[in-house]
Design a protein around this motif. Structure first.
Motif, short mmCIF file in Angstrom:
data_model
loop_
_atom_site.label_atom_id
_atom_site.label_comp_id
_atom_site.label_asym_id
_atom_site.label_seq_id
_atom_site.Cartn_x
_atom_site.Cartn_y
_atom_site.Cartn_z
N ALA A 136 -46.91 14.81 -21.34
CA ALA A 136 -45.67 15.09 -20.62
C ALA A 136 -45.49 16.59 -20.53
CB ALA A 136 -44.48 14.45 -21.32
N SER A 137 -45.16 17.06 -19.31
CA SER A 137 -45.04 18.50 -19.13
C SER A 137 -44.03 18.83 -18.03
CB SER A 137 -46.40 19.11 -18.78
OG SER A 137 -46.86 18.59 -17.56
N THR A 138 -43.48 20.03 -18.13
CA THR A 138 -42.63 20.59 -17.10
C THR A 138 -42.75 22.10 -17.15
OG1 THR A 138 -40.39 20.70 -16.18
CG2 THR A 138 -40.57 20.59 -18.57
N SER A 139 -42.64 22.72 -16.02
CA SER A 139 -42.67 24.19 -16.00
C SER A 139 -41.32 24.75 -16.40
CB SER A 139 -43.06 24.71 -14.61
OG SER A 139 -44.39 24.37 -14.33
N SER A 140 -40.25 24.14 -15.88
CA SER A 140 -38.90 24.61 -16.17
C SER A 140 -38.02 23.40 -16.46
CB SER A 140 -38.34 25.40 -14.98
OG SER A 140 -37.03 25.81 -15.25
N GLY A 141 -37.78 23.15 -17.74
CA GLY A 141 -36.98 22.00 -18.16
C GLY A 141 -37.36 21.57 -19.56
N ASN A 142 -36.73 20.51 -20.02
CA ASN A 142 -36.96 20.00 -21.37
C ASN A 142 -37.86 18.77 -21.34
OD1 ASN A 142 -35.13 21.91 -22.47
ND2 ASN A 142 -33.42 20.60 -21.88
N VAL A 143 -38.59 18.57 -22.43
CA VAL A 143 -39.42 17.38 -22.62
C VAL A 143 -38.91 16.68 -23.88
CG1 VAL A 143 -41.74 16.50 -23.09
CG2 VAL A 143 -41.43 18.44 -21.53
N ASP A 144 -38.52 15.40 -23.73
CA ASP A 144 -38.01 14.61 -24.85
C ASP A 144 -38.79 13.31 -24.89
OD1 ASP A 144 -36.57 13.34 -26.83
OD2 ASP A 144 -34.71 13.20 -25.70
N VAL A 145 -39.56 13.09 -25.99
CA VAL A 145 -40.41 11.92 -26.10
C VAL A 145 -40.08 11.17 -27.39
CG1 VAL A 145 -42.80 11.11 -26.30
CG2 VAL A 145 -42.24 12.99 -24.75
N ARG A 146 -39.93 9.85 -27.27
CA ARG A 146 -39.70 8.97 -28.41
C ARG A 146 -40.84 7.97 -28.49
NH1 ARG A 146 -34.18 6.89 -26.58
NH2 ARG A 146 -35.24 7.34 -24.66
N VAL A 147 -41.42 7.84 -29.68
CA VAL A 147 -42.58 6.97 -29.89
C VAL A 147 -42.36 6.08 -31.11
CG1 VAL A 147 -44.21 8.56 -28.80
CG2 VAL A 147 -43.76 8.75 -31.25
N PRO A 148 -43.02 4.89 -31.13
CA PRO A 148 -42.94 4.03 -32.31
C PRO A 148 -43.60 4.70 -33.53
CG PRO A 148 -43.83 2.84 -30.42
CD PRO A 148 -43.78 4.29 -30.05
N ASN A 149 -43.23 4.27 -34.69
CA ASN A 149 -43.85 4.78 -35.91
C ASN A 149 -45.32 4.43 -35.92
OD1 ASN A 149 -41.56 5.94 -37.03
ND2 ASN A 149 -40.90 4.01 -37.96
N ALA A 150 -46.17 5.46 -36.03
CA ALA A 150 -47.62 5.29 -36.06
C ALA A 150 -48.22 6.66 -36.37
CB ALA A 150 -48.14 4.78 -34.72
N SER A 151 -49.53 6.71 -36.50
CA SER A 151 -50.24 7.98 -36.65
C SER A 151 -50.55 8.52 -35.26
CB SER A 151 -51.54 7.79 -37.42
OG SER A 151 -51.27 7.38 -38.74
N TYR A 152 -50.38 9.83 -35.08
CA TYR A 152 -50.62 10.45 -33.78
C TYR A 152 -51.37 11.77 -33.94
CZ TYR A 152 -47.11 7.23 -31.93
OH TYR A 152 -46.42 6.10 -31.57
N GLN A 153 -52.08 12.16 -32.88
CA GLN A 153 -52.65 13.50 -32.75
C GLN A 153 -51.70 14.26 -31.83
OE1 GLN A 153 -56.95 13.44 -31.75
NE2 GLN A 153 -56.67 11.22 -31.76
N VAL A 154 -50.99 15.25 -32.36
CA VAL A 154 -49.92 15.90 -31.61
C VAL A 154 -50.30 17.33 -31.25
CG1 VAL A 154 -47.50 16.62 -31.67
CG2 VAL A 154 -48.18 14.46 -32.75
N ASP A 155 -50.09 17.66 -29.97
CA ASP A 155 -50.29 19.03 -29.48
C ASP A 155 -49.05 19.39 -28.66
OD1 ASP A 155 -51.12 21.44 -28.43
OD2 ASP A 155 -52.65 20.57 -27.11
N ILE A 156 -48.23 20.29 -29.20
CA ILE A 156 -47.00 20.72 -28.51
C ILE A 156 -47.12 22.21 -28.20
CG2 ILE A 156 -44.52 21.04 -28.68
CD1 ILE A 156 -44.42 18.64 -30.56
N GLN A 157 -46.85 22.55 -26.94
CA GLN A 157 -46.82 23.96 -26.53
C GLN A 157 -45.46 24.25 -25.92
OE1 GLN A 157 -50.20 25.05 -24.16
NE2 GLN A 157 -51.65 24.24 -25.65
N ALA A 158 -44.60 24.92 -26.70
CA ALA A 158 -43.27 25.30 -26.26
C ALA A 158 -42.72 26.31 -27.25
CB ALA A 158 -42.35 24.10 -26.19
N ASP A 159 -41.90 27.22 -26.77
CA ASP A 159 -41.29 28.20 -27.67
C ASP A 159 -40.29 27.53 -28.61
OD1 ASP A 159 -42.74 30.30 -26.64
OD2 ASP A 159 -41.21 30.82 -25.15
N ASP A 160 -39.57 26.53 -28.12
CA ASP A 160 -38.58 25.81 -28.93
C ASP A 160 -39.01 24.36 -29.02
OD1 ASP A 160 -36.39 24.93 -30.30
OD2 ASP A 160 -34.93 25.39 -28.73
N GLN A 161 -39.45 23.93 -30.22
CA GLN A 161 -39.98 22.58 -30.38
C GLN A 161 -39.49 21.93 -31.66
OE1 GLN A 161 -44.31 22.67 -31.90
NE2 GLN A 161 -44.19 24.44 -30.53
N THR A 162 -39.32 20.59 -31.58
CA THR A 162 -38.95 19.77 -32.73
C THR A 162 -39.92 18.60 -32.79
OG1 THR A 162 -36.62 20.34 -32.45
CG2 THR A 162 -37.13 18.40 -33.80
#
Length: 135
Positions: free
Chosen positions: A83-109
């Motif tokens: 999921a990506s956007t040039s100008s805006g927010n990205v909000d993703v909710r996933v079930p409990n599981a193991s994930y390989q996570v790659d986040i690129q953003a100045d403000d991230q949670t």
């Protein structure tokens, strides 16, 4: 568009909003307008140049993007998410599981963590916030 769950939906709209409810899979895009996809058992590819992308109760892999707008994804199953956007927010909710996570953003949670195994989650924004959290 409301279709039986055994149907695959594909389409492109120049101006206006797109809504797909209850399909086998979806591949939809809008140049100017919001894209909403709900209750899809399979893969979803959704994008807009100017508008928001809102995906909920998705059972397959997701690729979602907006040039200018927010991207919101709520997964029903542990699958790959890009999921990506040039100008805006990205909000993703996933079930409990193991994930390989790659986040690129100045403000991230990231409330899910990065176990380095399982489905891949790639989230990006050039200007905005990224939030990854459990369902």
């Amino acid at each position: 568009v409301i279709v039986p769950q055994a149907v695959t939906v594909s389409g492109h709209l120049d101006s206006g909003s797109v809504e797909v409810i209850g399909a086998k899979s979806a591949n939809v895009a809008a140049e100017s307008g919001d894209v909403t996809v709900r209750d899809v058992d399979g893969e979803v590819n959704a994008s807009t140049q100017s508008g928001n992308v809102d995906l909920s109760d998705i059972g397959g892999a997701v690729v979602a993007g907006a040039q200018s707008g927010d991207v919101t994804v709520a997964m029903a199953a542990a699958e790959n998410v890009t999921a990506s956007t040039s100008s805006g927010n990205v909000d993703v909710r996933v079930p409990n599981a193991s994930y390989q996570v790659d986040i690129q953003a100045d403000d991230q949670t990231n409330e899910v963590g990065d176990d380095g195994t399982g489905p891949a989650i790639e989230l990006r924004t050039d200007s905005g916030n990224v939030t990854l959290r459990p369902v």
